[in-house]
Design an enzyme around this catalytic site. Sequence first.
Site, PDB file in Angstrom:
ATOM      1  N   ASP A   8       0.897  -1.242  -0.033  1.00  0.00           N
ATOM      2  CA  ASP A   8      -0.046  -0.091  -0.294  1.00  0.00           C
ATOM      3  C   ASP A   8       0.833   1.103  -0.048  1.00  0.00           C
ATOM      4  OD1 ASP A   8      -2.152  -1.923   0.579  1.00  0.00           O
ATOM      5  OD2 ASP A   8      -1.966  -1.639   2.459  1.00  0.00           O
ATOM      6  N   GLU A 184     -11.295   0.698  -3.513  1.00  0.00           N
ATOM      7  CA  GLU A 184     -10.488   1.222  -2.388  1.00  0.00           C
ATOM      8  C   GLU A 184      -9.284   1.962  -2.792  1.00  0.00           C
ATOM      9  OE1 GLU A 184     -10.079  -2.451  -0.405  1.00  0.00           O
ATOM     10  OE2 GLU A 184      -8.574  -3.297  -2.085  1.00  0.00           O
TER      11      GLU A 184
END
Length: 541
Positions: A8, A184
Site C-alpha cells: 500500500d 478502495e
Amino acid sequence: MLPGFHPDPSCIFVKEWDETFFCASSSFNAFPGIPIHASKDLQNWKLIGHVLNRREQLPRLAETNRSTSGIWAPALRYHKKTFYLVTTLVDDHLPQNDPDRWDNIIFRGKDPYKPSSWSVATHFKFQGYDPSPFWDTDGQSYINAAFAWQVSPGIYQAKVDLETGEVLSDWKLIWKGTGGMAPEGPHIYRKDGYYYLMAAEGGTGLGHMETIARSKSLSGPFESNPANPILTNANTSSLFQTVGHADLFQDGGGNWWGVALSTRSGPDYLYYPMGRETVLAPVTWKKGEWPYFTQISGQISGWKLPRPNRNIKGVGPFTGEGDDIDFVPGSQLPAHFTHWRFPIPDSYAVSPRGHPNTLRIKSSRLNLTALNGNYAGPEGQSFVSRRQQHTFFTYRVDLDFKPTILEEEAGITTFLTQNHQFHMGIVGLANENGKVVPHIRFRGESYVPVPDPVVLPVPDAWKGKTLTLEVKASNVSHYSFAVGPAGSRELQTIVVASNDPVSWGFTGVLLGVYCTTNGGAGKAEAYFSKWKYIPQGQLRE
C-alpha cells in the site's frame, strides 16, 4: 523499489526538503509502524523512521485481534510545511458494519527524520478505510475513503478538519468504480482543470487493478477512463501479480511516476513469502489526457532515473542491505528491527552486564502463536525481527540458552503472522528419565499443511555450548532450517519446508528471534549474538 513487506505505498516529492522523495507503507500489527523511506534518486531508498513509534500515539494497536488487523493503507501528503499521514487502524475480527472495526486517524509531523515530531493520533469518524487527504484551491481539506465494501462499496468524500478530526459535512458517494470488487485506496490529483480520482478494484488478489476517473468538480460526477484499468497484471504470466493500490507523484523535472503494491508470486500464486511489496513505474501524463502507466515487468523503462545519490540522513539502512550486527555495548536495537504489536521494553537489553555483544531477551508467557493464534494483549510477545527482502538469503544468529523448566524455548522464526509461521529453537523437554534437558524443536503453524514437528535431543557434544541457528532460502519455494555449534563450518539441516504456508495475506515474512515459556512457569533468558542477514539474490522474472 521497496522489497519485502511494504504494501500500500503512498509517495510524495518535497522540494523544500532538499528535493527528497518520501514513501509510507502499511504495517498492520508490526511495531514500530508505518515505515517512512526517503530517496534522492528513486533507486536508493533509506528507512528514516516510523510514523507510529511510541505506544501513547495509538494505544489500541495492542488490542487488535486477528492477524489481518492493524494499520491499513496510509496516505502521505505534505501541505503548508506539515506532513500528514492519514490511515485506518482496523480490528478485523469485528464485522464490517460495526463502527468499532474502523478507527480512522490522522498523524501530523514537522520533521520526518525525527520520530518525536509525529503527533499522537487524531481520530475521525467514518465506516470504512483507506482514507486519503486532499486540499482544494480554496484551502478546504477533504478526505476521500472507501466505505466498508460488504456494506456500501464505493469511494466517499467529506470535508474534514485535519487538525481536529471534525467531519464538517456528510459523507457523499462520489464514485462506484468500474464494477470491480471492493473499490478502495482512493487518491485525488488536480491537473489541467480536472480532478482525477484513482482507486484500486478487484480485491487484493490476482484480480487486483488500478482504475481512474475524472471530473471538473471535486465532488463529481466522475467520468471513467475508457481505457481502464490503467494498471494491472491480471490474466498474465508475469512473475509480478496482484498489482494495484497505486499512487502518483512528480520528480523535480516534472516527470510523473507511479508506485503500487505487487507480489512476486506468478499466476500460480503459491510461493511469495515476501508478500506485498512496493514497485515503481514511469507514468506518461500529457496535458488534458489520462495518465498512462508503464506496466510492471521487473525492468524499468521510460523516464531516465535521477543521478544516483545516497546522501540521505536517517537512522535506518538502505533497502536491500544485509545485517552484520554484534549488539555492541552502548548501542540500541537497529531502526529496522520489528516487533508484532507493542513490545515490553524491559524484555530486551543490548549488551547487558556480564554478556557483552549480545541481545538478551526475557521470555514471554505467550509464544509466537500467542496461544490462540490471533492476539497478544498487554503481556506482549518476546519477539524481534527484520523483513525478508530477498528471494535468496541466509539468516543466522548464535544462541546461548539453557532451559531448565519444561517448555522454556528460544530460537529463530520465519514469521508471517501469528497463525502463519515456522520456528526452530532450543526447548526444555523431559527425557526418558523425566529430567528436563535441551532439545532441538521445529514446528509450523498455518491454515495450509506444514511439516510435522521435528524433535531431537541436543547432542551431548553440543550441550552447554552456544549454538548457531540458521534459516536459508536457497530456491524460490523452500526454506531450510539448520543448527550446529557456533563457529562450525557445517550445520546440520533439521528440516526443509515449503514457503507456501507463509505466502498468504496482507503482510510479508519477518526473520527473527523469540523467547517463550509456552504458557509455563519458566523465566529463562536467551542471549543472541552475531546476527547476520546475507542477501543472495532477487528473482525478477
